[in-house]
Design a protein around this motif. Structure first.
Motif, mmCIF file in Angstrom:
data_model
loop_
_atom_site.group_PDB
_atom_site.id
_atom_site.type_symbol
_atom_site.label_atom_id
_atom_site.label_comp_id
_atom_site.label_asym_id
_atom_site.label_seq_id
_atom_site.Cartn_x
_atom_site.Cartn_y
_atom_site.Cartn_z
ATOM 1 N N HIS A 135 20.116 28.236 42.301
ATOM 2 C CA HIS A 135 21.306 29.063 43.095
ATOM 3 C C HIS A 135 21.599 28.336 44.329
ATOM 4 O O HIS A 135 21.231 28.510 45.317
ATOM 5 C CB HIS A 135 20.911 30.563 43.548
ATOM 6 N N LEU A 136 22.618 27.386 44.213
ATOM 7 C CA LEU A 136 22.750 26.370 45.203
ATOM 8 C C LEU A 136 23.947 26.595 46.183
ATOM 9 O O LEU A 136 23.720 26.097 47.232
ATOM 10 C CB LEU A 136 23.007 24.863 44.503
ATOM 11 N N THR A 137 24.602 27.464 45.736
ATOM 12 C CA THR A 137 25.863 27.946 46.759
ATOM 13 C C THR A 137 25.989 29.329 46.802
ATOM 14 O O THR A 137 25.765 30.182 45.877
ATOM 15 C CB THR A 137 27.042 27.152 46.385
ATOM 16 N N VAL B 214 16.807 21.687 34.500
ATOM 17 C CA VAL B 214 17.506 22.447 35.807
ATOM 18 C C VAL B 214 18.797 22.695 35.570
ATOM 19 O O VAL B 214 19.633 21.852 35.166
ATOM 20 C CB VAL B 214 17.151 21.479 36.748
ATOM 21 N N ILE B 215 19.232 24.046 35.797
ATOM 22 C CA ILE B 215 20.658 24.426 35.474
ATOM 23 C C ILE B 215 21.107 24.726 36.981
ATOM 24 O O ILE B 215 20.538 25.507 37.663
ATOM 25 C CB ILE B 215 20.440 25.679 34.916
ATOM 26 N N PRO B 216 22.153 23.933 37.372
ATOM 27 C CA PRO B 216 22.771 24.149 38.482
ATOM 28 C C PRO B 216 23.712 25.528 38.616
ATOM 29 O O PRO B 216 24.330 25.618 37.488
ATOM 30 C CB PRO B 216 23.619 22.938 38.933
ATOM 31 N N GLU B 217 23.908 26.272 39.625
ATOM 32 C CA GLU B 217 24.641 27.188 39.830
ATOM 33 C C GLU B 217 25.588 26.924 41.110
ATOM 34 O O GLU B 217 25.080 26.740 42.157
ATOM 35 C CB GLU B 217 24.214 28.736 39.937
ATOM 36 N N ILE B 218 26.889 26.748 40.776
ATOM 37 C CA ILE B 218 28.016 26.655 41.689
ATOM 38 C C ILE B 218 28.906 27.947 41.674
ATOM 39 O O ILE B 218 29.552 28.124 40.731
ATOM 40 C CB ILE B 218 28.800 25.488 41.424
ATOM 41 N N GLU B 219 28.797 28.911 42.801
ATOM 42 C CA GLU B 219 29.547 30.338 42.811
ATOM 43 C C GLU B 219 30.870 30.034 42.715
ATOM 44 O O GLU B 219 31.520 29.228 43.440
ATOM 45 C CB GLU B 219 28.737 30.915 43.913
ATOM 46 N N MET B 220 31.581 30.771 41.875
ATOM 47 C CA MET B 220 33.016 30.929 41.823
ATOM 48 C C MET B 220 33.370 32.401 41.146
ATOM 49 O O MET B 220 32.761 32.769 40.321
ATOM 50 C CB MET B 220 33.537 29.600 41.322
ATOM 51 N N PRO B 221 34.470 32.855 41.591
ATOM 52 C CA PRO B 221 35.332 32.726 42.810
ATOM 53 C C PRO B 221 34.831 33.374 43.730
ATOM 54 O O PRO B 221 35.146 33.163 44.914
ATOM 55 C CB PRO B 221 36.720 33.059 42.277
ATOM 56 N N GLY B 222 34.020 34.253 43.714
ATOM 57 C CA GLY B 222 33.225 35.183 44.732
ATOM 58 C C GLY B 222 31.969 34.427 45.493
ATOM 59 O O GLY B 222 31.819 33.443 45.010
#
Length: 701
Positions: free
Chosen positions: A203-205, A274-282
């Motif tokens: 959970h990167l962002t 490794v699975i990246p998470e880039i949060e959107m739209p909240g």
């Protein structure tokens, strides 16, 4: 609730794991000795194998321990495995018989899947059979557990055949709320590999900080990665601002691209994707602070959601994802999609125009438009979209995979629509909840998820068909870090509960036994502790709230209750029977015993069936400030003989301040002498918007 705020070991290398089918192709029965059913799990092995046959005798390895790897010529994963066995201090065998012989053969008979293996320990040596290096890797993990990382002087003879139940066996690390170093992440990868977990979701962002270098948008790491506060709690309770990286007050950090590559490769060699998470739209406050033009208002610190009416939002997201995909070769890219407030969208001219031009009826469909569009972009680049179950709102993107955290209902809905899901229900899989009696534990967001609770999770409901089960990829544990500032605290919350999730993900339900698992978890925790990890000490576990362990017998038990105010549909407990069923709640409102009321009073009347002497009427409420659970402002208790004329017996005022961050319980009660058939109990809400009241029983004596 996901974020309900108002809302060294086994250092082995190999290559990325290959997904295994949900069910094994071939497995021998579980036996011990010469065919007797095994009574207990093999000592020290987590997850418990499919089959374990004990044999007579022991094997005494040599010094140094020697091995040989037999694999097709040019098999790179096998060569990587061999190189790393050397790193354990083991030595490749010369002409003599090796202590351990590993055979990797894609056509190996009797091996259930590409992650399956057979491990045979005999007096003359140890043999591993597998179709891939992944299977061989997991066999070695089992061997390391059986031998306490290879330190055993002799090993009991046995044959183990094993294969995973689910292809996806994951853990989510939250590095946004509190940043973690590369070395810390690697340590957890080592331990994950030991217990055969194969997905690390990063959970990167989030609003608390952006943690990955993006060349196109330098302000994300120059500014949005830093807070002028020591920890998340101070930031949350402060002005929630960010600061420049060179500010003397700056706390936070980010991963450079080279560090991300290092983590990804380190994980790959341990069969972890490794699975990246880039949060959107909240959860995008940090983005709109750094680039305010991406919010609906165009001003810093105004918007937590990105503006889907603005074409520059999609330009930003696509550019970020292009750089992310260069770093992460994972099949899935996680895009968040949860807890978007959407309130600014209703008044945003750009959003209204987007809705008009695309024929969207509401803001849920506007979010769905964003998700669909991002999915098409990811698909065009050979990737698949993964998101929290809110991506179902407004219509699910056709190829998206749902990560179901608000229970399993969202995932089941996706599966029944023919799409894949990963189950991560908060009730079982949220490790940020307290793992022991809250008064014995560090401050947390709330809840209570002990080891037994995690272990009890059964992902496949009885009504799920075989075709539906094939769409359930697997399970994952999540550890959000709002209340976890230090590395040692983070490990304390992870272990040994993540071991329980590993066994849920790998082992067949018929092989599971909690008491046997707990003994193995005690052993494994000592193994971790010896390697410098900081697991929770199971030996000192206090356990569940004592009041909840036995029925409560009283005059109102089983009596009907009428509700002038309804309970909330998400927390019905036992419905109308809850307040007089004789069942008291545990440490958490999530145990299905506490009944919840949101933004309202509780006003109920109990019919005792006949007029009788009443000397006590009481009800217990809880307070947990993190998830907005508060004590009532006051409780009013009334009695009546005819159900029409009620006499006020007591008004009990609350003396627990709302700012108190700890989990507390308080009984609001009347004590005296009266006669009544009807007892009315009114608990007044404290009036905090979004506030909950939780009650477990109205006791009459």
């Amino acid at each position: 609730m996901r974020r309900i705020l108002g809302r060294g070991l086994a250092v082995l290398l190999s290559v990325a794991a290959v997904s295994a089918p949900a069910q094994p192709e071939t497995m021998r029965p579980e036996t011990v000795g010469e065919g007797t059913p095994e009574a207990a799990a093999p000592r020290g092995v987590i997850p418990v194998p499919v089959s374990d046959v004990r044999r007579e005798g022991t094997f005494r390895p040599g010094e140094p321990f020697t091995y040989a790897v037999r694999a097709p010529h040019g098999d790179v994963p096998a060569a990587e495995l061999a190189a790393c066995l050397d790193g354990l201090g083991w030595r490749q065998a010369g002409k003599g018989r090796p202590d351990l012989e590993i055979g990797i053969d894609p056509a190996a008979r009797g091996i259930a899947s590409e992650e399956a293996y057979r491990l045979e320990i005999a007096p003359r040596g140890i043999a591993v059979s597998a179709r891939t290096a992944a299977g061989a890797f997991y066999a070695v993990q089992t061997l390391l557990q059986l031998t306490d990382d290879g330190r055993a002087e002799e090993i009991a003879c046995r044959t183990i055949e094993d294969a995973p139940r689910f292809a996806y066996r994951g853990f989510m690390i939250d590095v946004s709320r509190h940043f973690r170093s590369v070395e810390f992440v690697k340590r957890q990868i080592d331990a994950m590999a030991l217990f055969k977990l194969n997905r690390l979701h990063m959970h990167l962002t989030d609003g608390a900080g952006w943690r990955i270098e993006i060349d196109r948008y330098p302000r994300l790491t120059e500014f949005a990665a830093w807070r002028p506060y020591e920890d998340w709690q101070s930031w949350w309770e402060g002005d929630r601002s960010y600061c420049e990286a060179d500010d003397p007050r700056a706390r936070g950090g980010f991963y450079t691209k080279e560090e991300i590559r290092e983590i990804v490769e380190y994980a790959r060699l341990r069969h972890i994707e490794v699975i990246p998470e880039i949060e959107m739209p909240g959860h995008s406050e940090e983005v709109t602070a750094a680039y305010p033009e991406l919010g609906c208002h165009g001003e810093p610190y105004r918007d937590g959601d990105l503006c889907p009416g603005n074409e520059r939002t999609f330009e930003f997201l696509e550019n970020v994802l292009l750089e992310v995909m260069e770093l992460f070769p994972s099949e899935y890219i996680h895009i968040g999609g949860d807890e978007a407030g959407k309130s600014a969208w209703r008044d945003c001219a750009k959003c209204r125009e987007r809705m008009r031009s695309e024929g969207l009826k509401d803001v849920d469909e506007l979010q769905s438009y964003l998700i669909h569009r991002i999915e098409r972009f990811l698909n065009a680049h050979g990737r698949r979209l993964l998101g929290w179950d809110e991506i179902l709102d407004g219509g699910l993107a056709p190829g998206a995979t749902v990560m179901s955290w608000r229970g399993t209902e969202g995932g089941l809905k996706a599966i029944r629509a023919g799409q894949q899901a990963v189950f991560v229900p908060g009730e079982f899989c949220y490790l940020d909840y307290t793992q022991d009696a809250p008064f014995t534990q560090p401050l947390s967001i709330g809840g209570y998820t002990p080891l037994r609770k995690v272990y009890s999770f059964e992902p496949v409901p009885a009504e799920m068909t075989p075709d539906e089960e094939r769409l359930l990829l697997g399970v994952q544990a999540n550890l959000w870090a709002e209340w976890i500032p230090t590395d040692s605290h983070y490990e304390y919350m992870m272990w040994p509960r993540l071991m329980a999730l590993a066994e849920v993900a790998w082992s067949r339900p018929g092989r599971k036994d909690y008491e046997a698992f707990r003994q193995r978890a005690l052993q494994a925790s000592e193994q971790l502790r010896g390697r410098g990890y900081a697991p929770f000490d199971l030996r000192t576990e206090y356990g569940e709230r004592p009041e909840s362990l036995a029925p409560k017998h009283h005059l109102a038990e089983g009596c009907p209750v009428s509700y002038a105010t309804p309970w909330h549909g998400n927390y019905p407990a036992s419905g109308a029977a809850t307040l007089t069923d004789g069942v008291l709640g545990g440490w958490t409102y999530g145990d299905r015993r506490w009944q919840g009321f949101l933004d309202s009073d509780m006003d109920v009347t109990v019919d005792l069936g006949r007029t009788m002497p009443v000397r006590y009427v009481g009800a217990t409420f809880m307070q947990s400030a993190g998830p907005y659970v508060w004590m009532p402002r006051e409780a009013e208790i009334y009695g009546s003989e005819d159900g029409e004329r009620f006499t006020l017996l007591a008004t009990v005022h609350n003396d627990v301040p709302p700012a108190c961050p700890y989990l507390l319980f308080k009984t609001f009660a009347y004590t005296g002498e009266t006669r009544a058939r009807y007892v009315r109990y009114v608990a007044r809400s404290g009036g905090i918007p979004g506030g909950w009241l939780f009650v477990d029983e109205i006791v009459v004596q």
